[in-house]
Structures are given as structure tokens and as C-alpha cells.
Write a protein that holds these residues in place. Structure first.
Motif, PDB file in Angstrom:
ATOM      1  N   ALA A  85       3.556  -2.257  -4.674  1.00  0.00           N
ATOM      2  CA  ALA A  85       3.507  -2.339  -3.209  1.00  0.00           C
ATOM      3  C   ALA A  85       4.708  -3.118  -2.669  1.00  0.00           C
ATOM      4  O   ALA A  85       5.321  -2.732  -1.667  1.00  0.00           O
ATOM      5  CB  ALA A  85       2.201  -2.999  -2.766  1.00  0.00           C
ATOM      6  N   SER A  86       5.055  -4.217  -3.335  1.00  0.00           N
ATOM      7  CA  SER A  86       6.199  -5.025  -2.906  1.00  0.00           C
ATOM      8  C   SER A  86       7.498  -4.224  -2.999  1.00  0.00           C
ATOM      9  O   SER A  86       8.359  -4.319  -2.113  1.00  0.00           O
ATOM     10  CB  SER A  86       6.297  -6.287  -3.763  1.00  0.00           C
ATOM     11  N   MET A  87       7.635  -3.438  -4.059  1.00  0.00           N
ATOM     12  CA  MET A  87       8.836  -2.625  -4.239  1.00  0.00           C
ATOM     13  C   MET A  87       8.954  -1.569  -3.142  1.00  0.00           C
ATOM     14  O   MET A  87      10.021  -1.388  -2.541  1.00  0.00           O
ATOM     15  CB  MET A  87       8.819  -1.951  -5.611  1.00  0.00           C
ATOM     16  N   GLU A  88       7.857  -0.874  -2.864  1.00  0.00           N
ATOM     17  CA  GLU A  88       7.873   0.171  -1.838  1.00  0.00           C
ATOM     18  C   GLU A  88       8.118  -0.415  -0.452  1.00  0.00           C
ATOM     19  O   GLU A  88       8.853   0.158   0.362  1.00  0.00           O
ATOM     20  CB  GLU A  88       6.563   0.966  -1.855  1.00  0.00           C
ATOM     21  N   MET A  89       7.504  -1.568  -0.180  1.00  0.00           N
ATOM     22  CA  MET A  89       7.723  -2.214   1.117  1.00  0.00           C
ATOM     23  C   MET A  89       9.160  -2.711   1.237  1.00  0.00           C
ATOM     24  O   MET A  89       9.740  -2.707   2.329  1.00  0.00           O
ATOM     25  CB  MET A  89       6.738  -3.365   1.295  1.00  0.00           C
ATOM     26  N   GLY A  90       9.727  -3.140   0.119  1.00  0.00           N
ATOM     27  CA  GLY A  90      11.124  -3.566   0.123  1.00  0.00           C
ATOM     28  C   GLY A  90      12.055  -2.430   0.496  1.00  0.00           C
ATOM     29  O   GLY A  90      13.025  -2.617   1.246  1.00  0.00           O
ATOM     30  N   THR A  91      11.754  -1.235  -0.006  1.00  0.00           N
ATOM     31  CA  THR A  91      12.545  -0.052   0.330  1.00  0.00           C
ATOM     32  C   THR A  91      12.443   0.259   1.821  1.00  0.00           C
ATOM     33  O   THR A  91      13.450   0.521   2.497  1.00  0.00           O
ATOM     34  CB  THR A  91      12.071   1.165  -0.490  1.00  0.00           C
ATOM     35  N   GLY A 126      14.240  -2.444   3.896  1.00  0.00           N
ATOM     36  CA  GLY A 126      15.686  -2.264   3.820  1.00  0.00           C
ATOM     37  C   GLY A 126      16.184  -1.162   4.727  1.00  0.00           C
ATOM     38  O   GLY A 126      17.246  -1.276   5.351  1.00  0.00           O
ATOM     39  N   LEU A 127      15.402  -0.100   4.817  1.00  0.00           N
ATOM     40  CA  LEU A 127      15.750   1.009   5.697  1.00  0.00           C
ATOM     41  C   LEU A 127      15.789   0.545   7.151  1.00  0.00           C
ATOM     42  O   LEU A 127      16.719   0.869   7.906  1.00  0.00           O
ATOM     43  CB  LEU A 127      14.735   2.140   5.527  1.00  0.00           C
ATOM     44  N   LEU A 128      14.800  -0.244   7.559  1.00  0.00           N
ATOM     45  CA  LEU A 128      14.743  -0.744   8.933  1.00  0.00           C
ATOM     46  C   LEU A 128      15.902  -1.689   9.229  1.00  0.00           C
ATOM     47  O   LEU A 128      16.491  -1.644  10.310  1.00  0.00           O
ATOM     48  CB  LEU A 128      13.411  -1.456   9.183  1.00  0.00           C
ATOM     49  N   LYS A 129      16.207  -2.556   8.277  1.00  0.00           N
ATOM     50  CA  LYS A 129      17.273  -3.543   8.481  1.00  0.00           C
ATOM     51  C   LYS A 129      18.635  -2.878   8.659  1.00  0.00           C
ATOM     52  O   LYS A 129      19.503  -3.411   9.349  1.00  0.00           O
ATOM     53  CB  LYS A 129      17.324  -4.508   7.295  1.00  0.00           C
ATOM     54  N   ASN A 130      18.818  -1.738   8.034  1.00  0.00           N
ATOM     55  CA  ASN A 130      20.116  -1.067   8.068  1.00  0.00           C
ATOM     56  C   ASN A 130      20.197   0.053   9.099  1.00  0.00           C
ATOM     57  O   ASN A 130      21.079   0.899   9.047  1.00  0.00           O
ATOM     58  CB  ASN A 130      20.451  -0.516   6.676  1.00  0.00           C
ATOM     59  N   THR A 131      19.249   0.053  10.029  1.00  0.00           N
ATOM     60  CA  THR A 131      19.216   1.086  11.064  1.00  0.00           C
ATOM     61  C   THR A 131      19.445   0.461  12.430  1.00  0.00           C
ATOM     62  O   THR A 131      18.837  -0.561  12.762  1.00  0.00           O
ATOM     63  CB  THR A 131      17.841   1.800  11.059  1.00  0.00           C
ATOM     64  N   ILE A 132      20.328   1.060  13.212  1.00  0.00           N
ATOM     65  CA  ILE A 132      20.556   0.599  14.577  1.00  0.00           C
ATOM     66  C   ILE A 132      19.378   1.037  15.444  1.00  0.00           C
ATOM     67  O   ILE A 132      18.984   2.201  15.446  1.00  0.00           O
ATOM     68  CB  ILE A 132      21.875   1.173  15.131  1.00  0.00           C
ATOM     69  N   ASN A 133      18.800   0.085  16.164  1.00  0.00           N
ATOM     70  CA  ASN A 133      17.685   0.348  17.087  1.00  0.00           C
ATOM     71  C   ASN A 133      16.522   1.077  16.404  1.00  0.00           C
ATOM     72  O   ASN A 133      16.093   2.148  16.857  1.00  0.00           O
ATOM     73  CB  ASN A 133      18.169   1.164  18.296  1.00  0.00           C
ATOM     74  N   PRO A 134      15.957   0.519  15.339  1.00  0.00           N
ATOM     75  CA  PRO A 134      14.860   1.204  14.638  1.00  0.00           C
ATOM     76  C   PRO A 134      13.601   1.355  15.478  1.00  0.00           C
ATOM     77  O   PRO A 134      12.854   2.303  15.291  1.00  0.00           O
ATOM     78  CB  PRO A 134      14.607   0.306  13.418  1.00  0.00           C
ATOM     79  N   MET A 135      13.362   0.444  16.439  1.00  0.00           N
ATOM     80  CA  MET A 135      12.164   0.578  17.263  1.00  0.00           C
ATOM     81  C   MET A 135      12.182   1.873  18.066  1.00  0.00           C
ATOM     82  O   MET A 135      11.140   2.480  18.300  1.00  0.00           O
ATOM     83  CB  MET A 135      12.031  -0.617  18.207  1.00  0.00           C
ATOM     84  N   LEU A 136      13.365   2.309  18.485  1.00  0.00           N
ATOM     85  CA  LEU A 136      13.476   3.585  19.195  1.00  0.00           C
ATOM     86  C   LEU A 136      13.187   4.735  18.253  1.00  0.00           C
ATOM     87  O   LEU A 136      12.379   5.620  18.551  1.00  0.00           O
ATOM     88  CB  LEU A 136      14.879   3.744  19.797  1.00  0.00           C
TER      89      LEU A 136
END
Length: 374
Positions: free
Chosen positions: A36-42, A45-55
């Protein structure tokens, strides 16, 4: 005929948190926690590297509101909700649609209001507390069928869980609610390295306390992404589990029930971690596709549409993939209909939008976003 309350179980008084996990943790849970920790880490990471992920992730938020509300008996689909917001007729009661909209408002309120555990800035934001939870509840029950059930206030009378014929569970007595919510709040702020096990305890404990007269399930499920965000486990509160719970509602309720009946924390934690693994994979896949879709559309738009509004229109489409021209006009503050319809026609030429045959009051649809949410 006997009153069903005559045969109701006695109120269940759970142990306070934290629970001693030394007899609960086994090799299976350790393995699940690692996965679970590994999948959540993935996903993180995707969210951190995305501009405006909330949109870009906003369509997933709508999917969460639909799934969480479905667990409470609503029947609306994602298309129903977007069509309702566009002013189109849907075969769903207005109360149901308002409830779904309120769920989204409650989450957005919390996002705007809470800080994170290590945030020391004086920005006026608050930690994740009962104050925030009560305000979310007030928003959730605003102008819907639960509006007379003390929105934003903990229960003053005993509540029950069951059907119209049978009571299957009696939550914590009202006179203990403040005490147990204070304990839950302290546990939320406790430093625990096993964050994903901690939220499994929090969600179940909240449901056993059942602090409100109505709306407990939806608030309890909202606590999952908000806690992970508050603890800075995720950069945004965009991890949702209602789809997993909804897939087998009976199993979800059974796992919760077994805690009160048999103190089955171990099986609950396993079930919860399996859900995190499953939903992490699904959320990552859906988020990756939405990000890919946005970037593909943006490249087309910038290459083919010469307008200062083009990217704003694209952003709006991701917020509202079913809409009317008037909604777009109001959102962007564009004065002329000609500009709006020229933009929409260009988006249709690029294959990003389709529209209904109703020329006078056409509905515009981004099919590819909606298909990703099925």
C-alpha cells in the motif's frame, strides 16, 4: 406489534484510541502495508510532479461524490450530476443532486480551511479538528432532506443503524460523543509512522461513534483524503476509497460490524489496506490518463486556436465536462456570445467537444473525460 427499538442492541462503547497493535500486526498486514505504501508513493509522486493537479483530478472528485453518496442510497450517475449542473433535466430527485453537490462543497471547504501538520505559517488555516468536521457536516446537510437533523452539531439523542424493520447496530451514546470525538481528534494529531493503519482506525472509530444524527458515512469517508493530506502523506486530498467500498457494500459494512461484534481489527485493517492498494492503482491510472488527455488537448489548442481564452476554456472543460455555453461565458467573464461560440466551434473541430442537436440551448460534452471515469 413490537417497537423495533425494544429489541435494539445496547449502545456499543468502543475502546479509545490508540489501540495496542502488537497483537494485531502480523506478516500479512506488514506485507499489505508495504504494498500500500509503495502504490501510494507512486500516486503521490504523480501529483507532486503535475502542474495544477486539483484541476486535472477534479473529475475524480466528482466520481468520489457519486460513489460515496451511492453508499447512502442515491442513484445518480456522473453524467446525471454534470447534466443537472448544466441545467438539463435528469430523472433523479433534486434532493439527491443537492446532496452530491454538498459533498463536493464540504470537501472544498475543508481543503481551503485546513493546514497541514508541519505548516507553521500564519495563514489563518486550522488543523483537522472537530470544528472543521462540524462545519463540513453543516455544509453536507444544507438544504437537503437531512437539514432538520442538527447540521453541524453532535447528536443529543441516541441514533441507530439498520433498516425500517430491524436495528442492527446502536452506536455510542450521545452523552459520550464529545469525550470520544476529543479522543479521536487527539489520535488524529498523534505522531504515528504507520499512517495508513492509523487512518484505518480513524475511519472505523468515527463510524462506531456515529457522532451526528445523519451524514456520518459521508463525513467518515471524507476524513480519509483529508487526514492523508493533513499528515502530508499526500500533497493534495485527492485519494478516494468510496468506489472500493461501493463495489461490495455488504462486505464493507460486515467488516465494520465485525469490529464491534468480535473486536476484529485485524481483518478490518487487512481489508482497508487491500482497498488502498486497489484504489491507488486505479487512481494512478485514471490520473495519468487525465493528465495525458489534458496535455494532448492543450497542445492541439495552442497550435490551432488563436485566442487568449483557449487554455481557460480547456481548464473549464476539465472542471465541467458537460456544460452550456452560458456557463462558460459566466465563468470566463466574456462579454460577447460571438467569442464564446467561435471558441466552442473550434474546440469541436479539434474533436475535444461534441454537442447535442438542440441548437438553441445546446449542451457541450467532452466524451473522453467521461469515459475515463466509468
Amino acid at each position: 406489534m413490537n417497537n423495533i427499538f425494544d429489541n435494539a442492541p445496547s449502545p456499543f462503547i468502543p475502546n479509545k484510541l490508540p489501540i495496542d497493535i502488537s497483537t494485531i500486526i502480523d506478516i500479512d498486514i506488514i506485507d499489505l502495508l508495504s504494498q500500500a505504501s509503495m502504490e501510494m508513493g507512486t500516486y503521490s509522486g504523480l501529483l507532486k510532479n503535475t502542474i495544477n493537479p486539483m484541476l486535472l483530478i477534479s473529475p475524480l472528485l466528482i466520481q468520489e461524490t457519486i460513489s460515496s453518496s451511492a453508499l447512502e442510497g442515491t442513484h445518480a450517475t456522473i453524467e446525471d450530476f454534470y447534466n443537472y449542473e448544466a441545467g438539463n433535466k435528469v430523472d433523479i430527485e433534486k434532493d439527491e443532486m443537492t446532496e452530491i453537490g454538498n459533498y463536493r462543497k464540504a470537501l472544498y471547504y475543508a481543503i481551503d480551511s485546513i493546514s497541514t501538520v508541519n505548516d507553521t505559517s500564519s495563514n489563518g488555516k486550522l488543523p483537522l479538528t472537530s470544528r472543521i468536521i462540524k462545519e463540513m457536516h453543516k455544509i453536507l446537510l444544507s438544504n437537503v432532506r437531512g437539514k432538520n437533523k442538527s447540521p453541524g452539531e453532535f447528536k443529543k439523542e441516541q441514533n441507530y443503524i439498520g433498516s425500517k424493520d430491524t436495528i442492527s447496530f446502536t452506536p455510542l451514546p450521545p452523552e459520550l460523543t464529545d469525550e470520544y470525538m476529543y479522543n479521536l481528534e487527539n489520535y488524529i494529531h498523534q505522531d504515528d509512522k504507520k499512517i495508513l493503519i492509523q487512518i484505518a482506525f480513524i475511519h472505523a472509530q468515527f463510524e462506531m461513534i456515529h457522532p451526528f444524527k445523519d451524514g456520518n458515512g459521508r463525513i467518515g469517508r471524507l476524513l480519509i483524503p483529508l487526514f492523508l493530506y493533513y499528515k502530508e502523506y499526500l500533497p493534495y486530498p485527492t485519494f478516494y476509497m468510496s468506489k472500493y467500498f461501493e463495489a461490495d457494500r455488504a462486505l464493507y459494512l460486515q467488516k465494520l460490524s465485525n469490529i464491534s461484534k468480535n473486536n476484529e481489527w485485524k481483518e478490518w485493517i487487512k481489508y482497508f489496506l487491500e482497498g488502498i492498494i486497489s484504489q491507488s492503482k486505479i487512481n494512478t491510472k485514471k490520473a495519468q490518463y487525465l493528465i495525458y488527455l489534458y496535455n494532448t488537448f492543450k497542445e492541439k489548442v495552442l497550435k490551432n486556436i488563436n485566442s487568449k481564452y483557449s487554455v481557460q476554456v480547456l481548464d473549464f472543460i476539465f472542471e465541467q465536462p458537460i456544460f452550456k455555453a452560458k456557463q462558460l461565458k459566466n465563468k470566463l467573464g466574456i462579454g460577447t456570445n460571438t467569442t464564446i461560440y467561435n471558441l466552442l466551434n473550434n474546440f469541436m473541430k479539434l474533436g475535444i467537444l461534441k454537442k447535442t442537436n438542440d441548437e438553441r440551448n445546446a449542451t457541450y460534452i467532452c466524451v473522453e473525460i467521461l469515459e475515463n471515469l466509468d
